[in-house]
Design a protein around this motif. Structure first.
Motif, PDB file in Angstrom:
ATOM      1  N   VAL A  20       0.391   0.949  -4.293  1.00 49.54           N
ATOM      2  CA  VAL A  20       0.504  -0.291  -4.263  1.00 49.54           C
ATOM      3  C   VAL A  20       0.073  -0.690  -2.619  1.00 49.54           C
ATOM      4  CG1 VAL A  20       2.096  -2.495  -4.422  1.00 49.54           C
ATOM      5  CG2 VAL A  20       2.325  -0.309  -6.269  1.00 49.54           C
ATOM      6  N   GLU A  21       0.775  -0.147  -1.918  1.00 48.96           N
ATOM      7  CA  GLU A  21       0.530  -0.721  -0.336  1.00 48.96           C
ATOM      8  C   GLU A  21      -0.883  -0.526  -0.062  1.00 48.96           C
ATOM      9  OE1 GLU A  21       2.946  -0.360   3.556  1.00 48.96           O
ATOM     10  OE2 GLU A  21       2.398   1.909   3.008  1.00 48.96           O
ATOM     11  N   VAL A  22      -1.542   0.502  -0.260  1.00 51.82           N
ATOM     12  CA  VAL A  22      -2.972   0.987  -0.194  1.00 51.82           C
ATOM     13  C   VAL A  22      -3.828  -0.169  -0.962  1.00 51.82           C
ATOM     14  CG1 VAL A  22      -4.937   2.385  -0.400  1.00 51.82           C
ATOM     15  CG2 VAL A  22      -2.729   3.114   0.563  1.00 51.82           C
ATOM     16  N   ALA A  23      -3.565  -0.216  -2.204  1.00 55.55           N
ATOM     17  CA  ALA A  23      -4.181  -1.342  -3.203  1.00 55.55           C
ATOM     18  C   ALA A  23      -4.288  -2.556  -2.720  1.00 55.55           C
ATOM     19  CB  ALA A  23      -3.605  -1.053  -4.504  1.00 55.55           C
ATOM     20  N   THR A  24      -3.150  -3.137  -2.051  1.00 58.00           N
ATOM     21  CA  THR A  24      -3.270  -4.374  -1.662  1.00 58.00           C
ATOM     22  C   THR A  24      -3.583  -4.604  -0.185  1.00 58.00           C
ATOM     23  OG1 THR A  24      -0.802  -4.335  -0.776  1.00 58.00           O
ATOM     24  CG2 THR A  24      -1.347  -5.138  -3.014  1.00 58.00           C
ATOM     25  N   GLY A  25      -4.249  -3.506   0.410  1.00 51.40           N
ATOM     26  CA  GLY A  25      -4.661  -3.756   1.762  1.00 51.40           C
ATOM     27  C   GLY A  25      -3.667  -3.746   2.529  1.00 51.40           C
ATOM     28  N   ARG A  26      -2.329  -3.388   2.459  1.00 53.96           N
ATOM     29  CA  ARG A  26      -1.174  -3.293   3.112  1.00 53.96           C
ATOM     30  C   ARG A  26      -0.615  -4.880   3.352  1.00 53.96           C
ATOM     31  NH1 ARG A  26      -3.621   1.173   4.265  1.00 53.96           N
ATOM     32  NH2 ARG A  26      -2.564   3.089   4.564  1.00 53.96           N
ATOM     33  N   VAL A  27      -1.068  -5.628   2.582  1.00 51.79           N
ATOM     34  CA  VAL A  27      -0.423  -7.012   2.566  1.00 51.79           C
ATOM     35  C   VAL A  27       0.973  -6.837   1.884  1.00 51.79           C
ATOM     36  CG1 VAL A  27      -0.481  -9.315   1.469  1.00 51.79           C
ATOM     37  CG2 VAL A  27      -2.699  -7.949   2.472  1.00 51.79           C
ATOM     38  N   SER A  39       9.515  -5.034  -8.032  1.00 51.42           N
ATOM     39  CA  SER A  39       8.740  -5.997  -8.937  1.00 51.42           C
ATOM     40  C   SER A  39       7.262  -6.071  -8.093  1.00 51.42           C
ATOM     41  CB  SER A  39       9.456  -7.403  -8.844  1.00 51.42           C
ATOM     42  OG  SER A  39       8.813  -8.341  -9.601  1.00 51.42           O
ATOM     43  N   LEU A  40       6.404  -5.986  -8.619  1.00 55.63           N
ATOM     44  CA  LEU A  40       5.180  -6.303  -8.110  1.00 55.63           C
ATOM     45  C   LEU A  40       4.715  -7.902  -7.801  1.00 55.63           C
ATOM     46  CD1 LEU A  40       4.884  -3.183  -8.878  1.00 55.63           C
ATOM     47  CD2 LEU A  40       2.684  -3.746  -9.373  1.00 55.63           C
ATOM     48  N   ASP A  41       5.045  -8.706  -8.844  1.00 51.69           N
ATOM     49  CA  ASP A  41       4.918  -9.833  -8.649  1.00 51.69           C
ATOM     50  C   ASP A  41       5.639 -10.512  -7.374  1.00 51.69           C
ATOM     51  OD1 ASP A  41       3.578 -12.265  -9.729  1.00 51.69           O
ATOM     52  OD2 ASP A  41       5.564 -12.995 -10.626  1.00 51.69           O
ATOM     53  N   MET A  42       7.096 -10.253  -7.441  1.00 56.47           N
ATOM     54  CA  MET A  42       7.916 -10.861  -6.623  1.00 56.47           C
ATOM     55  C   MET A  42       7.630 -10.180  -5.161  1.00 56.47           C
ATOM     56  SD  MET A  42      11.681 -10.693  -8.446  1.00 56.47           S
ATOM     57  CE  MET A  42      12.307 -11.178  -7.067  1.00 56.47           C
ATOM     58  N   ALA A  43       7.085  -8.964  -5.147  1.00 54.09           N
ATOM     59  CA  ALA A  43       6.633  -8.553  -3.813  1.00 54.09           C
ATOM     60  C   ALA A  43       5.234  -9.170  -3.393  1.00 54.09           C
ATOM     61  CB  ALA A  43       6.438  -6.902  -3.885  1.00 54.09           C
ATOM     62  N   GLY A  44       4.409  -9.788  -4.148  1.00 53.46           N
ATOM     63  CA  GLY A  44       3.151 -10.567  -3.644  1.00 53.46           C
ATOM     64  C   GLY A  44       1.970  -9.912  -3.989  1.00 53.46           C
ATOM     65  N   VAL A  45       1.832  -9.056  -5.202  1.00 49.95           N
ATOM     66  CA  VAL A  45       0.622  -8.365  -5.502  1.00 49.95           C
ATOM     67  C   VAL A  45      -0.036  -9.298  -6.184  1.00 49.95           C
ATOM     68  CG1 VAL A  45      -0.354  -6.537  -6.502  1.00 49.95           C
ATOM     69  CG2 VAL A  45       1.801  -5.979  -5.649  1.00 49.95           C
ATOM     70  N   ASN A  46      -1.358  -9.644  -5.807  1.00 48.58           N
ATOM     71  CA  ASN A  46      -2.190 -10.383  -6.380  1.00 48.58           C
ATOM     72  C   ASN A  46      -3.381  -9.763  -7.197  1.00 48.58           C
ATOM     73  OD1 ASN A  46      -4.328  -9.306  -4.902  1.00 48.58           O
ATOM     74  ND2 ASN A  46      -4.375 -10.704  -3.203  1.00 48.58           N
ATOM     75  N   SER A  47      -4.194 -10.625  -7.980  1.00 47.91           N
ATOM     76  CA  SER A  47      -5.044  -9.989  -9.048  1.00 47.91           C
ATOM     77  C   SER A  47      -5.859  -8.805  -8.492  1.00 47.91           C
ATOM     78  CB  SER A  47      -5.608 -11.156  -9.671  1.00 47.91           C
ATOM     79  OG  SER A  47      -6.760 -11.786  -8.626  1.00 47.91           O
ATOM     80  N   ILE A  48      -6.530  -9.047  -7.175  1.00 43.69           N
ATOM     81  CA  ILE A  48      -7.201  -8.050  -6.596  1.00 43.69           C
ATOM     82  C   ILE A  48      -6.302  -6.650  -6.469  1.00 43.69           C
ATOM     83  CG2 ILE A  48      -8.632  -7.298  -4.594  1.00 43.69           C
ATOM     84  CD1 ILE A  48      -9.829  -9.413  -6.466  1.00 43.69           C
ATOM     85  N   GLY A  49      -5.276  -6.974  -5.936  1.00 41.51           N
ATOM     86  CA  GLY A  49      -4.251  -5.836  -5.808  1.00 41.51           C
ATOM     87  C   GLY A  49      -3.854  -5.036  -7.114  1.00 41.51           C
ATOM     88  N   TYR A  50      -3.770  -5.863  -8.355  1.00 38.44           N
ATOM     89  CA  TYR A  50      -3.595  -4.955  -9.594  1.00 38.44           C
ATOM     90  C   TYR A  50      -4.663  -4.314  -9.909  1.00 38.44           C
ATOM     91  CZ  TYR A  50       0.803  -7.560 -10.417  1.00 38.44           C
ATOM     92  OH  TYR A  50       2.225  -7.849 -10.387  1.00 38.44           O
ATOM     93  N   ILE A  51      -6.128  -4.797  -9.837  1.00 38.38           N
ATOM     94  CA  ILE A  51      -7.170  -4.224 -10.227  1.00 38.38           C
ATOM     95  C   ILE A  51      -7.364  -2.931  -9.270  1.00 38.38           C
ATOM     96  CG2 ILE A  51      -9.621  -4.296 -10.111  1.00 38.38           C
ATOM     97  CD1 ILE A  51      -9.278  -7.367 -10.928  1.00 38.38           C
ATOM     98  N   ASN A  52      -7.094  -2.934  -7.927  1.00 40.54           N
ATOM     99  CA  ASN A  52      -7.314  -1.867  -7.039  1.00 40.54           C
ATOM    100  C   ASN A  52      -6.141  -0.736  -7.395  1.00 40.54           C
ATOM    101  OD1 ASN A  52      -9.163  -3.182  -5.668  1.00 40.54           O
ATOM    102  ND2 ASN A  52      -7.917  -3.744  -4.170  1.00 40.54           N
ATOM    103  N   LEU A  53      -5.073  -1.355  -8.001  1.00 37.16           N
ATOM    104  CA  LEU A  53      -3.823  -0.329  -8.177  1.00 37.16           C
ATOM    105  C   LEU A  53      -4.146   0.424  -9.526  1.00 37.16           C
ATOM    106  CD1 LEU A  53      -1.133   0.806  -7.917  1.00 37.16           C
ATOM    107  CD2 LEU A  53      -0.102  -1.278  -9.178  1.00 37.16           C
ATOM    108  N   MET A  54      -4.753  -0.247 -10.535  1.00 43.12           N
ATOM    109  CA  MET A  54      -5.086   0.378 -11.806  1.00 43.12           C
ATOM    110  C   MET A  54      -6.266   1.285 -11.688  1.00 43.12           C
ATOM    111  SD  MET A  54      -4.993  -2.773 -14.620  1.00 43.12           S
ATOM    112  CE  MET A  54      -5.965  -3.861 -13.772  1.00 43.12           C
ATOM    113  N   GLU A  55      -7.134   1.242 -10.668  1.00 42.12           N
ATOM    114  CA  GLU A  55      -7.982   2.038 -10.350  1.00 42.12           C
ATOM    115  C   GLU A  55      -7.489   3.278  -9.878  1.00 42.12           C
ATOM    116  OE1 GLU A  55     -11.301   0.234  -8.301  1.00 42.12           O
ATOM    117  OE2 GLU A  55     -11.864  -1.208 -10.123  1.00 42.12           O
ATOM    118  N   ALA A  56      -6.440   3.090  -9.002  1.00 43.49           N
ATOM    119  CA  ALA A  56      -6.047   4.105  -8.137  1.00 43.49           C
ATOM    120  C   ALA A  56      -4.989   5.119  -9.104  1.00 43.49           C
ATOM    121  CB  ALA A  56      -4.933   3.671  -6.968  1.00 43.49           C
ATOM    122  N   LEU A  57      -4.295   4.519 -10.041  1.00 42.76           N
ATOM    123  CA  LEU A  57      -3.547   5.164 -10.857  1.00 42.76           C
ATOM    124  C   LEU A  57      -4.445   5.938 -11.689  1.00 42.76           C
ATOM    125  CD1 LEU A  57      -1.153   2.093 -12.050  1.00 42.76           C
ATOM    126  CD2 LEU A  57      -0.285   4.317 -10.574  1.00 42.76           C
ATOM    127  N   ALA A  58      -5.487   5.561 -12.202  1.00 43.92           N
ATOM    128  CA  ALA A  58      -6.472   6.118 -12.966  1.00 43.92           C
ATOM    129  C   ALA A  58      -6.932   7.545 -12.057  1.00 43.92           C
ATOM    130  CB  ALA A  58      -7.419   5.441 -13.555  1.00 43.92           C
TER     131      ALA A  58
END
Length: 88
Positions: A20-27, A39-58
């Motif tokens: 998650v940290e890497v997917a969000t560019g350490r934001v 909670s990803l939402d409460m921590a501030g993960v945005n839509s680009i972070g979610y997309i990057n995270l899904m790719e990283a998980l795959a």
């Protein structure tokens, strides 16, 4: 291997937190995730972070989460860990 109260391997949880940290560019940091109780939402993960995270998980675990069909799996570090454990 140490397990949480929810039966989640803490090593897996830590790997996901770092992804998650890497997917969000350490934001969003591991500390932010823990302060938001995972909670990803409460921590501030945005839509680009979610997309990057899904790719990283795959790539990392072979776990493909469909955000349209299964958005509940992207709610928290623990929900992702449960999904990875069940599907990877």
């Amino acid at each position: 291997m140490h397990m949480t109260d929810e039966g989640i391997d803490t090593g897996l949880r830590e790997q996901i937190e770092k992804l998650v940290e890497v997917a969000t560019g350490r934001v969003v940091t591991v500390a932010d995730l823990r302060a938001a109780q995972g909670s990803l939402d409460m921590a501030g993960v945005n839509s680009i972070g979610y997309i990057n995270l899904m790719e990283a998980l795959a790539q990392r675990f072979g776990a493909v989460i469909d955000p349209e069909a299964d958005p509940q799996h992207l709610m928290s570090v623990d929900s992702i860990a449960r999904f990875v454990r069940a599907h990877a």
